[in-house]
Design a protein around this motif. Structure first.
Motif, PDB file in Angstrom:
ATOM      1  N   GLU A  23       0.853  -1.191   0.000  1.00 23.80           N
ATOM      2  CA  GLU A  23       0.000   0.000   0.000  1.00 23.80           C
ATOM      3  C   GLU A  23       0.889   1.241   0.000  1.00 23.80           C
ATOM      4  N   ASN A  24       0.512   2.230  -0.805  1.00 28.22           N
ATOM      5  CA  ASN A  24       1.348   3.406  -0.978  1.00 28.22           C
ATOM      6  C   ASN A  24       0.577   4.702  -0.775  1.00 28.22           C
ATOM      7  N   ILE A  25       1.284   5.699  -0.295  1.00 28.05           N
ATOM      8  CA  ILE A  25       0.729   7.048  -0.160  1.00 28.05           C
ATOM      9  C   ILE A  25       0.961   7.811  -1.460  1.00 28.05           C
ATOM     10  N   ARG A  26      -0.096   8.408  -1.988  1.00 26.25           N
ATOM     11  CA  ARG A  26       0.051   9.335  -3.106  1.00 26.25           C
ATOM     12  C   ARG A  26      -0.113  10.782  -2.628  1.00 26.25           C
ATOM     13  N   TYR A  27      -1.217  11.053  -1.933  1.00 22.70           N
ATOM     14  CA  TYR A  27      -1.508  12.408  -1.477  1.00 22.70           C
ATOM     15  C   TYR A  27      -1.109  12.574  -0.015  1.00 22.70           C
ATOM     16  N   GLU A  28      -0.668  13.783   0.310  1.00 23.40           N
ATOM     17  CA  GLU A  28      -0.375  14.140   1.692  1.00 23.40           C
ATOM     18  C   GLU A  28      -0.887  15.552   1.967  1.00 23.40           C
ATOM     19  N   THR A  29      -1.033  15.871   3.231  1.00 23.75           N
ATOM     20  CA  THR A  29      -1.337  17.232   3.626  1.00 23.75           C
ATOM     21  C   THR A  29      -0.066  18.077   3.533  1.00 23.75           C
ATOM     22  N   TYR A  30      -0.237  19.385   3.690  1.00 25.78           N
ATOM     23  CA  TYR A  30       0.926  20.247   3.792  1.00 25.78           C
ATOM     24  C   TYR A  30       1.426  20.246   5.225  1.00 25.78           C
ATOM     25  N   GLU A  31       2.687  20.621   5.377  1.00 20.84           N
ATOM     26  CA  GLU A  31       3.320  20.522   6.695  1.00 20.84           C
ATOM     27  C   GLU A  31       2.589  21.356   7.739  1.00 20.84           C
TER      28      GLU A  31
END
Length: 555
Positions: free
Chosen positions: A132-140
């Motif tokens: 399973e992989n992360i594509r989207y993230e929040t900003y810091e």
């Protein structure tokens, strides 16, 4: 480190009339199956020579023809590309992907005992062992706001906070201010888009009813004549939008971008890190990831790698800069802000597994675990590794606004094997400096081609793109080319050679970058970086030869 796509910039310019705002997006046109589909003046221009070709490229082709025709490289240089993922099977990267010879592919074992199972071509720090992989993230700043709000959201003044916690409280205030500003902007954009879309749908329905089909073309609309004023109003409205640069496709991309910002990047409840289930604030919690170096978003790392190592002279795609080079793929940059811990571990992986150069085409404005990255880059420096970093695409002065990662460490010292790169274009004149490029007399070392760059795209395709993200690998490629022929140089000496051999423009004026495109200040190109110059492979090889000869012991 995101910049506007040219098509989107044009769209945004027209949408501003309706209250829209310019938004940041990956600067990459839709990919095509062959570079023959591009204006050929853009293909490989970064390899041309400022003196001989009158194009402000890097002199790579001239170097191969005049300096390297009868020379063989002395060493294969490994360039670690820390990025979003790389299409390691691209036709124009064949034979250029690093392979961990100590690892047996697919046996589920950590054969070389380096802590990573089946890391045949690198490692992905954005996934888990299940694949399973992360594509989207929040900003810091969203992550920091989520972490700190429970403690500080009811605090009214800094005087209420114990001195030891005041730095953290200030981080909370900074994060909240950034979050509130961006949230308000994108909520307003979404509302305006929704209003615009209602009108667009009405217009499309009127025209479809008149033409008796939903599959009409722009030419069909242009030919419409009707006594029905409603039909003519719909025709004129749509044609006026097209004349302003708006297409339905661009509008939908704009809408998708806005939704992604609100639903992913700015969503306080969005926590994709749960699939990794680590503690991002603990560098010791480092047994995570997988060997998927392609991932769900190889659209950025693939063109970066192509500029460094794309096969030369194969009548296919583009000509990369270095020939005796291997790309180590390290996936650590999501769509959103990267995590400091992932970057630090990726740098350490690169160093421990033999990388000579690390390309870093990413960045952000906040670095809460900067100490992790500081220790990693100091480690790279101690192991004779060159670090090349993109200056950023916010059109800001990096002397005044810090972008991370940075060569300046928390203790005030600086990494001596670090090169910071801005973006330039093909021709001298008012648009020589990329309108988006960050700059800095003290913090940016030099510029490199980064406007209208043709490079690789996933699935054996090609794209045209802009960004310091693509200037950085051009410098990494030049560094790899020089080092492969002159491995006697240390990383610090190689950096010195690249900076001192830059093509300088002492009398060239330039317009300072401004993403809005209006009222750009005129200044000296020489004042935008430490060297005032543009990377030049031909000059670098000449200077490297001289430097190595001076180092050689006299008999």
């Amino acid at each position: 480190m995101k910049i506007p796509n040219k098509n989107i910039l044009r769209t945004s310019a027209s949408l501003l009339l309706a209250g829209f705002t310019v938004f940041p997006a990956l600067a990459q046109d839709d990919p095509v199956s062959s570079v023959s589909e591009f204006d050929q003046s853009y293909v490989n221009w970064h390899n041309l020579d400022p003196t001989q070709d009158k194009i402000q490229g890097t002199g790579v082709n001239r170097a191969y023809k005049e300096l390297l025709a009868n020379k063989k490289p002395k060493k294969t240089i490994v360039v670690a590309v820390i990025d979003s993922g790389i299409d390691i099977n691209h036709e124009d990267l064949k034979g250029r992907i690093w392979t961990n010879k100590k690892e047996v592919a697919g046996n589920g074992q950590d054969d070389d005992q380096n802590g990573y199972v089946d890391d045949v071509h690198g490692w992905g720090f954005l996934g888990n062992a299940k694949g399973e992989n992360i594509r989207y993230e929040t900003y810091e700043y969203v992550r920091q706001l989520r972490r700190l709000a429970p403690t500080y959201q009811k605090v009214n003044a800094i005087s209420e906070v114990p001195p030891a916690q005041q730095p953290e409280y200030k981080l909370y205030l900074q994060s909240k201010a950034l979050y509130d500003q961006e949230l308000a902007k994108y909520q307003q954009t979404r509302q305006t888009l929704a209003t615009f879309e209602k009108v667009l749908i009405q217009v499309q329905n009127v025209l479809a009813d008149h033409l008796k089909t939903k599959e009409y073309t722009l030419q069909d609309v242009q030919r419409i004549t009707s006594p029905d004023q409603n039909v003519m109003n719909a025709k004129n409205w749509l044609l006026s939008k097209y004349s302003q640069g708006l297409t339905v496709e661009a509008f939908l991309k704009y809408k998708e971008h806005t939704d992604t910002f609100l639903d992913k990047h700015l969503n306080l409840d969005f926590n994709p890190r749960a699939i990794i289930n680590d503690n991002p604030q603990s560098i010791a919690d480092n047994k995570y990831g997988n060997n998927d170096v392609v991932g769900p978003r190889p659209t950025h790392g693939t063109p970066v790698s192509g500029l460094i190592a794309g096969l030369r002279g194969n009548n296919l795609g583009i000509d990369g800069i270095a020939e005796d080079v291997q790309i180590m793929a390290l996936r650590a940059v999501p769509e959103g802000d990267e995590r400091d811990k992932d970057i630090a571990l990726a740098i350490r992986y690169a160093v421990d597994n033999g990388a000579n150069i690390i390309n870093m085409s990413f960045g952000k404005i906040m670095s809460p675990e900067k100490s992790f990255v500081d220790e990693a880059v100091k480690y790279a420096e101690s192991k004779n590794v060159l670090l090349v970093h993109a200056a950023g695409n916010e059109a800001t002065d990096n002397d005044k606004v810090t972008h991370y990662p940075s060569r300046v460490l928390n203790d005030g010292s600086q990494v001596k094997t670090w090169i910071e790169v801005g973006a330039s274009s093909r021709m001298l004149g008012k648009d020589f400096v990329g309108v988006f490029s960050n700059y800095g007399k003290q913090t940016v070392d030099l510029f490199a081609p980064g406007v209208d760059i043709v490079s690789l795209a996933p699935e054996n395709k090609y794209g045209k793109m802009d960004g310091t993200s693509f200037s950085s690998p051009i410098v990494s490629g030049v560094a790899a080319l020089v080092w492969s022929h002159y491995p006697e140089l240390t990383a610090a000496e190689l950096k010195d050679v690249i900076l001192k051999s830059a093509t300088v423009y002492p009398k060239e004026t330039a317009l300072y970058p401004n993403l809005e495109g209006e009222s750009r200040k005129k200044g000296r190109f020489a004042d935008l970086s430490r060297t005032g110059g543009l990377v030049n492979a031909y000059n670098a090889l000449v200077l490297a030869e001289k430097t190595v000869n001076q180092k050689a012991p006299k008999s």
